[in-house]
Scaffold this active site. Structure first.
Site, PDB file in Angstrom:
ATOM      1  CE  LYS A  13      -3.710   2.294   2.574  1.00 40.64           C
ATOM      2  NZ  LYS A  13      -4.648   2.188   3.720  1.00 40.64           N
TER       3      LYS A  13
ATOM      4  CG  ASP B 265     -13.249   4.999   6.326  1.00 41.04           C
ATOM      5  OD1 ASP B 265     -14.467   5.173   6.110  1.00 41.04           O
ATOM      6  OD2 ASP B 265     -12.394   5.040   5.429  1.00 41.04           O
TER       7      ASP B 265
END
Length: 425
Positions: free
Chosen positions: A123, A229
């Site tokens: 990532k 989130d």
């Protein structure tokens, strides 16, 4: 921005020394003077430094700034990509880079492998690239922070923070990917064989999945953290269960976690809960009701007393992970983290509207089912283009596709503002 590693094998040791010198000089200079680059690199001759600078500039690993009073360069995202990959290559964490898995809100996701061929996920944090909510919002929080536009530094902080969160949570037994390495703005983690929960339409035990997800939120809060989130885009449903006790999901994306001592902890906790409730109601047609006749409070939903968690009722601190990782809201931060916190704060609130909150059943009936405006952490090309039930959701999806298409085709033709943010016409 595409990751291009085709030239990496041709760079010499001197090239990397000069590239690293530009990186170090960037800590105190927006544009690093050429004499300072030579001094930091420790190169014997100025001509050798100039040759390396020329080669690096041709490969767009550094860029020469115009309209400055002195001869200098600054590091590009390609340059910091190479430095991070070089470090991981030396650690035997990453050996080869494969295809793009997807483009996230503030990151790019790649499939990589180590020296033994074991698949992993890489990532790459790219804060400030292009906000999926609007470019204007990103500029707004930049102006408020007065910390400058050093997005690479903020990306580095975000990656390091996510690596800390995942390492701590994984060691405590939470269902998160196993983190392997972190260098600069890159995190390498376990590859989860599965798919985002947003694609889930059938499940052999929906009530158990619902209860397990709600318990994850509570367990995380009991340890001192709130995800902020927690939605169907950041929950991976596993293809195969490891054993009968496997809950069947893994939670991803942690840079925006906050402490339960944060001033808005109650709000963010309830928002995470509401995201799961909306998804199960809208897509899986599952909407449990509280049952006062039940005595079991170890779970939530059918067969339990409560339909969903409540921050004040259910959260009881059992650990201090927020203190160990210095999560937002726990204590005053080092000045270097304020810019990151401002940027991440905008990410937390970029696609949510306070009008969508469902604090109780009456509010839910009054406001309707709510909108799905969160973006997918992994944009898979195989995902079906489902018909949206809300006009605002359609508009958001259209904007996301336009951004992804622009990023996938390259950024050469995109305009940039003075702070280096790409602007979509």
């Amino acid at each position: 921005m595409k990751l291009d590693t085709s030239h990496m094998r041709y760079l010499t040791t001197d090239d990397f020394r000069v590239l690293q010198a530009v990186e170090q000089g960037s800590r105190s200079h927006e544009v690093v003077p050429t004499p300072l680059i030579h001094q930091i690199s420790g190169m014997r001759s100025q001509s050798g430094t100039n040759r390396a600078i020329s080669d690096l500039a041709k490969l767009s690993l550094i860029s020469k700034m115009r309209n400055v009073k002195y001869d200098g360069y600054r590091l590009t995202y390609n340059g910091i990509d190479y430095l991070a990959l070089k470090t991981m290559l030396n650690r035997d964490t990453v050996y080869s880079v494969g295809n793009t898995i997807g483009v996230g809100k503030e990151s790019d996701i790649y499939k990589v492998s180590d020296k033994n061929g074991n698949p992993r996920v890489m990532k790459i944090h790219r804060l400030g690239r292009t906000s999926f909510h609007s470019v204007r919002n990103n500029r707004d929080y930049l102006k408020k922070s007065n910390q400058g536009a050093n997005w690479m530094h903020l990306s580095r902080l975000a990656a390091n923070k996510e690596y800390q969160f995942m390492s701590m949570l994984y060691s405590k037994g939470f269902k998160v990917p196993e983190p392997f390495d972190n260098s600069r703005h890159i995190v390498v983690m376990e590859l989860i064989e599965g798919y985002p929960m947003r694609r889930l339409r059938k499940h052999k035990n929906i009530p158990k999945l619902y209860s397990d997800l709600m318990c994850f939120i509570v367990d995380l809060a009991n340890s001192g953290l709130i995800h902020c989130d927690f939605n169907e885009f950041n929950i991976m449903i596993k293809d195969k269960l490891e054993d009968e006790n496997d809950c069947g999901f893994v939670v991803i994306d942690f840079p925006q976690c906050i402490s339960i001592q944060h001033q808005d902890a109650d709000y963010y906790f309830q928002r995470d809960v509401d995201c799961i409730r909306r998804f199960f109601k809208k897509k899986l047609k599952y909407e449990p009701k509280p049952d006062s006749s039940m005595l079991d409070t170890e779970g939530f939903g059918d067969g339990y007393k409560y339909a969903y968690p409540d921050f004040k009722r259910d959260v009881k601190r059992t650990d201090n992970l927020d203190e160990l990782v210095q999560a937002s809201g726990f204590s005053k931060k080092h000045p270097g983290d304020r810019g990151l916190e401002t940027a991440v704060e905008s990410m937390r609130n970029a696609v949510y509207n306070s009008d969508d909150d469902m604090s109780n059943d009456e509010a839910e009936e009054e406001n309707g089912e709510g909108d799905y405006s969160e973006e997918d952490e992994y944009y898979d090309s195989e995902l079906d283009n489902e018909s949206s039930e809300d006009d605002s959701e359609d508009a958001q999806e259209e904007e996301n596709e336009r951004i992804i298409e622009a990023l996938s085709s390259g950024v050469e033709n995109l305009k940039m503002d003075k702070l280096g943010n790409y602007i979509l016409e």
